[in-house]
Scaffold this motif. Structure first.
Motif, PDB file in Angstrom:
ATOM      1  N   LYS A 283      30.013 -15.503 -17.755  1.00 36.73           N
ATOM      2  CA  LYS A 283      28.743 -15.300 -18.046  1.00 36.73           C
ATOM      3  C   LYS A 283      27.481 -14.994 -17.109  1.00 36.73           C
ATOM      4  N   LEU A 284      26.412 -14.227 -17.168  1.00 37.35           N
ATOM      5  CA  LEU A 284      25.492 -13.274 -16.696  1.00 37.35           C
ATOM      6  C   LEU A 284      24.697 -14.650 -16.339  1.00 37.35           C
ATOM      7  N   TYR A 285      24.651 -14.618 -14.962  1.00 39.95           N
ATOM      8  CA  TYR A 285      23.070 -15.520 -14.309  1.00 39.95           C
ATOM      9  C   TYR A 285      21.860 -15.346 -13.491  1.00 39.95           C
ATOM     10  N   PHE A 286      21.338 -15.199 -14.258  1.00 40.98           N
ATOM     11  CA  PHE A 286      19.960 -14.676 -13.619  1.00 40.98           C
ATOM     12  C   PHE A 286      18.357 -16.500 -13.072  1.00 40.98           C
ATOM     13  N   GLY A 287      18.608 -16.123 -11.548  1.00 43.14           N
ATOM     14  CA  GLY A 287      17.261 -17.173 -11.235  1.00 43.14           C
ATOM     15  C   GLY A 287      16.652 -16.874  -9.468  1.00 43.14           C
ATOM     16  N   LYS A 288      15.988 -17.729  -9.546  1.00 40.56           N
ATOM     17  CA  LYS A 288      14.526 -17.658  -8.876  1.00 40.56           C
ATOM     18  C   LYS A 288      15.150 -16.416  -7.392  1.00 40.56           C
ATOM     19  N   SER A 289      14.401 -15.967  -7.005  1.00 39.87           N
ATOM     20  CA  SER A 289      14.650 -15.196  -5.758  1.00 39.87           C
ATOM     21  C   SER A 289      13.567 -14.948  -5.261  1.00 39.87           C
ATOM     22  N   LEU A 290      12.851 -14.553  -3.792  1.00 42.65           N
ATOM     23  CA  LEU A 290      12.420 -14.330  -3.292  1.00 42.65           C
ATOM     24  C   LEU A 290      12.607 -12.985  -2.775  1.00 42.65           C
ATOM     25  N   THR A 291      12.300 -12.039  -3.569  1.00 36.62           N
ATOM     26  CA  THR A 291      12.995 -10.710  -3.238  1.00 36.62           C
ATOM     27  C   THR A 291      12.153  -9.902  -3.893  1.00 36.62           C
ATOM     28  N   THR A 292      10.999  -8.583  -3.331  1.00 34.24           N
ATOM     29  CA  THR A 292      10.302  -7.611  -3.924  1.00 34.24           C
ATOM     30  C   THR A 292      10.531  -6.441  -3.064  1.00 34.24           C
ATOM     31  N   VAL A 293      10.336  -5.556  -4.714  1.00 36.46           N
ATOM     32  CA  VAL A 293      10.346  -4.576  -3.996  1.00 36.46           C
ATOM     33  C   VAL A 293       9.017  -3.719  -3.665  1.00 36.46           C
ATOM     34  N   ASN A 294       8.854  -2.689  -2.625  1.00 36.13           N
ATOM     35  CA  ASN A 294       8.272  -2.186  -2.440  1.00 36.13           C
ATOM     36  C   ASN A 294       6.973  -1.084  -1.917  1.00 36.13           C
ATOM     37  N   LEU A 295       6.644  -0.473  -1.100  1.00 43.90           N
ATOM     38  CA  LEU A 295       6.748   0.682  -1.207  1.00 43.90           C
ATOM     39  C   LEU A 295       6.188   0.917   0.428  1.00 43.90           C
ATOM     40  N   GLY A 296       6.784   0.688   1.435  1.00 49.47           N
ATOM     41  CA  GLY A 296       6.210   0.382   2.716  1.00 49.47           C
ATOM     42  C   GLY A 296       5.246   1.640   3.066  1.00 49.47           C
ATOM     43  N   VAL A 297       3.908   1.928   3.744  1.00 53.82           N
ATOM     44  CA  VAL A 297       3.291   2.243   4.614  1.00 53.82           C
ATOM     45  C   VAL A 297       3.726   2.502   6.014  1.00 53.82           C
ATOM     46  N   THR A 298       3.857   4.041   6.899  1.00 51.75           N
ATOM     47  CA  THR A 298       4.642   3.576   7.878  1.00 51.75           C
ATOM     48  C   THR A 298       3.391   4.530   8.987  1.00 51.75           C
ATOM     49  N   ASN A 299       2.266   4.670   8.582  1.00 51.67           N
ATOM     50  CA  ASN A 299       1.499   6.240   8.915  1.00 51.67           C
ATOM     51  C   ASN A 299      -0.302   5.664   8.355  1.00 51.67           C
ATOM     52  N   LEU A 300      -0.969   5.514   9.306  1.00 49.67           N
ATOM     53  CA  LEU A 300      -1.879   5.352   9.309  1.00 49.67           C
ATOM     54  C   LEU A 300      -2.730   6.341   9.156  1.00 49.67           C
ATOM     55  N   LYS A 301      -2.411   7.572  10.214  1.00 53.01           N
ATOM     56  CA  LYS A 301      -2.870   8.495  10.446  1.00 53.01           C
ATOM     57  C   LYS A 301      -3.584  10.426   9.934  1.00 53.01           C
ATOM     58  N   GLY A 302      -2.548   9.851   9.035  1.00 45.49           N
ATOM     59  CA  GLY A 302      -1.854  11.025   7.946  1.00 45.49           C
ATOM     60  C   GLY A 302      -2.853  10.993   6.795  1.00 45.49           C
ATOM     61  N   ALA A 303      -2.576  11.350   5.534  1.00 48.68           N
ATOM     62  CA  ALA A 303      -3.646  11.062   4.322  1.00 48.68           C
ATOM     63  C   ALA A 303      -3.625   9.959   3.652  1.00 48.68           C
ATOM     64  N   VAL A 304      -2.604   9.117   4.595  1.00 54.88           N
ATOM     65  CA  VAL A 304      -2.773   7.224   3.533  1.00 54.88           C
ATOM     66  C   VAL A 304      -3.331   6.619   4.602  1.00 54.88           C
ATOM     67  N   GLY A 305      -4.406   7.677   5.680  1.00 61.04           N
ATOM     68  CA  GLY A 305      -4.645   6.190   6.466  1.00 61.04           C
ATOM     69  C   GLY A 305      -5.864   5.901   5.724  1.00 61.04           C
ATOM     70  N   ASP A 306      -6.539   6.673   4.961  1.00 64.29           N
ATOM     71  CA  ASP A 306      -7.492   6.252   4.086  1.00 64.29           C
ATOM     72  C   ASP A 306      -6.749   5.062   2.878  1.00 64.29           C
ATOM     73  N   VAL A 307      -7.983   4.161   3.620  1.00 59.62           N
ATOM     74  CA  VAL A 307      -7.446   3.162   1.777  1.00 59.62           C
ATOM     75  C   VAL A 307      -7.421   4.017   0.773  1.00 59.62           C
ATOM     76  N   ARG A 308      -8.637   4.076   0.612  1.00 54.60           N
ATOM     77  CA  ARG A 308      -8.499   4.949  -1.477  1.00 54.60           C
ATOM     78  C   ARG A 308      -7.773   6.347  -1.047  1.00 54.60           C
ATOM     79  N   VAL A 309      -6.915   6.720  -0.974  1.00 62.60           N
ATOM     80  CA  VAL A 309      -5.575   7.260  -1.434  1.00 62.60           C
ATOM     81  C   VAL A 309      -4.360   6.101  -0.911  1.00 62.60           C
ATOM     82  N   ARG A 310      -4.675   5.162  -0.381  1.00 64.89           N
ATOM     83  CA  ARG A 310      -3.571   4.035  -0.425  1.00 64.89           C
ATOM     84  C   ARG A 310      -3.799   3.323  -2.204  1.00 64.89           C
ATOM     85  N   LYS A 311      -5.474   2.732  -2.318  1.00 61.65           N
ATOM     86  CA  LYS A 311      -5.630   2.543  -3.062  1.00 61.65           C
ATOM     87  C   LYS A 311      -5.142   3.739  -5.005  1.00 61.65           C
ATOM     88  N   ALA A 312      -5.807   4.554  -4.472  1.00 61.54           N
ATOM     89  CA  ALA A 312      -4.890   5.875  -5.784  1.00 61.54           C
ATOM     90  C   ALA A 312      -4.207   5.440  -5.704  1.00 61.54           C
TER      91      ALA A 312
END
Length: 542
Positions: A283-312
């Motif tokens: 049997k398969l079971y599923f339970g509580k987790s503290l795990t999330t999948v995200n997209l990490g931002v590594t460069n605040l100097k390039g195009a994604v340095g503008d918060v409007r681009v990140r929000k976009a």
């Protein structure tokens, strides 16, 4: 420095769509054309003892020294062999462990009363001296503990009674007692560890701990056995032996479960669900987790340095599509980096308010395009890391490329070799070549503050290099608040600030997955297997 958790990469299964709700209680759901799956807080209690069982792992641990145990394979084994001052329960709450009592006479002092009569596997009884030695190993810069972040605020660790240890902190830290339920609070025999030296925790050396199982035969490249420790102070393990088999290939690992070569395993990949469920073997079971999948931002100097681009990008990313194709539909779309399951012991109204105040996790291409235009970023290049390490990484990277293209960005994918991908989590130079990278992240304590404190100025896991004195001040204020409800209110403010800045682009919450064959039962379904002696609960199903 504490290194980040190595991401656990899962395979995609576009044909599967498990629309799962909360990860507690019992809820039936199904895949198209498939059988029902059960969301459960636990598995049925065993009906008796069992001579042995075999567990499948996706990799062999590089070692079992607790100060370097910061990944699934190591902790899944060590949680049954070594113990900490306090420990998780299957419900992700804390209970006494090798300390029977903890006192907090002032915000910077923790006094632990050590459990008497606890025996080490190698003989002799645990003393306060062993506790002091074990924690101090994390503080030795020459050893380079991966848990430095958990104990980096420790000023001193001293024996203050025959069975009493006092820890003094440099400043208040509400997360510290929670870290003591992890490998940061593990206690080993000082005598044995000193005698083994660099061989401690290796196949050629060994371990000397206090858990319900003791380290047995370690066959390099194949398996690790742990044997029941009959001198254990707590509840006797139901199994006489557990064999952890290393099976890196997903298909081979699934086959081993179907044929009975292995009796079960955690971290089941989505493309294995249908085969396991239809096999009739368990049997398969599923339970509580503290795990999330995200997209990490590594460069605040390039195009994604503008918060409007990140929000976009947040507005344009098809998170529901990724959930279906990258995670087999298992989990839920998230609006914040911290999992809801991390808010343990917090009033539901507080948690609901913390998430209700966030931007909805729905697509809005029109608004996203407008934000890119306002930022003057139309046509600008954004580099996203991808890797053949797992389809979830490549699929998320491809989804980001598709979303960015739709809103006018020039998104370039940079392929990174699997063995080099994890350097993105530890090496700033490795991150210089990319603006964004997919990451799957689990918390080691049930407190979302552990996630949002990452964005404090200078934190090792602050991949963006983000710095805001007001944010730092609020983190310090939250860490100094020992009342869980009051701390949660402050953490909710941090969550709002972080999501407003889109320092990590949240994608999905991912529950724990587990398979048990028909001969065994009793294992907890939650991510507690990282720091709770779960294998001791496993016994005969019939």
């Amino acid at each position: 420095m504490r290194r980040p958790s190595k991401p656990h990469y899962v395979a995609a299964a576009a044909a599967l769509s498990l629309l799962l709700a909360a990860c507690s209680g019992t809820t039936a759901t199904s895949t198209p054309g498939g059988g029902a799956y059960t969301l459960s807080a636990s598995t049925p209690l065993p009906k008796g003892d069992i001579a042995s069982f075999t567990w499948g792992l996706y990799a062999e641990p590089p070692g079992l020294d607790y100060i370097y145990a910061f990944d699934y394979p190591q902790n899944m084994i060590l949680s049954n062999v070594c113990e900490s001052l306090t420990r998780w329960t299957p419900q992700l709450t804390m209970e006494p462990g090798l300390a029977t009592q903890m006192e907090n006479p002032d915000p910077q002092t923790f006094v632990y009363t050590i459990r008497p009569g606890v025996k080490f596997h190698g003989g002799g009884e645990m003393t306060a001296d062993d506790v002091v030695y074990s924690i101090r190993r994390h503080l030795d810069p020459a050893l380079g503990s991966y848990w430095n972040k958990a104990v980096g605020n420790v000023d001193s660790v001293t024996k203050t009674g025959a069975m009493q240890v006092t820890v003094k902190l440099k400043r208040p830290d509400a997360l510290f007692p929670q870290w003591m339920a992890t490998s940061a609070g593990t206690v080993v025999s000082a005598k044995a560890a000193k005698a083994m030296g660099k061989k401690f925790g290796t196949a050629d050396g060994g371990l000397d701990c206090t858990g319900p199982f003791k380290l047995g035969t370690w066959t390099k490249g194949q398996s690790i056995d742990v044997d029941r420790f009959d001198g254990y102070w707590g509840k006797r393990a139901k199994a006489g032996k557990v064999t952890f088999r290393f099976i890196p290939d997903v298909a081979a690992r699934t086959t081993a479960m179907v044929t009975g070569e292995t009796d079960g395993g955690y971290l089941i990949t989505p493309d294995s669900y249908a085969r396991l469920e239809s096999s009739g073997k368990g049997k398969l079971y599923f339970g509580k987790s503290l795990t999330t999948v995200n997209l990490g931002v590594t460069n605040l100097k390039g195009a994604v340095g503008d918060v409007r681009v990140r929000k976009a990008l947040m507005l344009a990313l098809d998170r529901q599509g990724f959930l279906k194709t990258g995670l087999g539909g298992l989990g839920s779309v998230s609006a914040a980096p911290a999992s809801r399951d991390a808010w343990q012991g917090v009033p539901k109204a507080t948690v609901d308010a913390a998430y209700n105040g966030l931007a909805p996790a729905t697509r809005d291409l029109a608004q996203a395009k407008q934000l890119v235009q306002q930022a003057g970023a139309t046509g600008k290049k954004v580099v996203v890391a991808t890797s053949p390490i797992g389809p979830d990484v490549s699929l998320l990277a491809t989804a980001v490329q598709a979303a960015g293209t739709e809103i006018g960005l020039n998104v370039e994918l940079k392929t990174i070799a699997p063995d080099a991908y994890t350097a993105l989590f530890s090496d700033p130079k490795a991150r210089e070549a990319v603006d964004l990278f997919p990451n799957t992240y689990y918390l080691s304590v049930t407190d979302p503050l552990a996630n949002y404190s990452l964005f404090r100025t200078g934190d090792f896991e602050n991949y963006t290099g983000f710095s805001d004195p007001a944010y730092d001040k609020l983190v310090d204020q939250a860490l100094a608040e020992y009342d869980p409800a009051k701390r949660a209110v402050l953490t909710a403010q941090l969550q709002k600030l972080e999501t407003d800045q889109a320092l990590w682009i949240p994608v999905a919450e991912w529950p724990t997955t587990m398979f048990l064959n028909n001969r065994i039962t009793g294992a907890p379904t939650s991510i507690s297997y990282m720091y709770y002696p779960w294998a001791a609960d496993v016994g005969a199903a019939g």
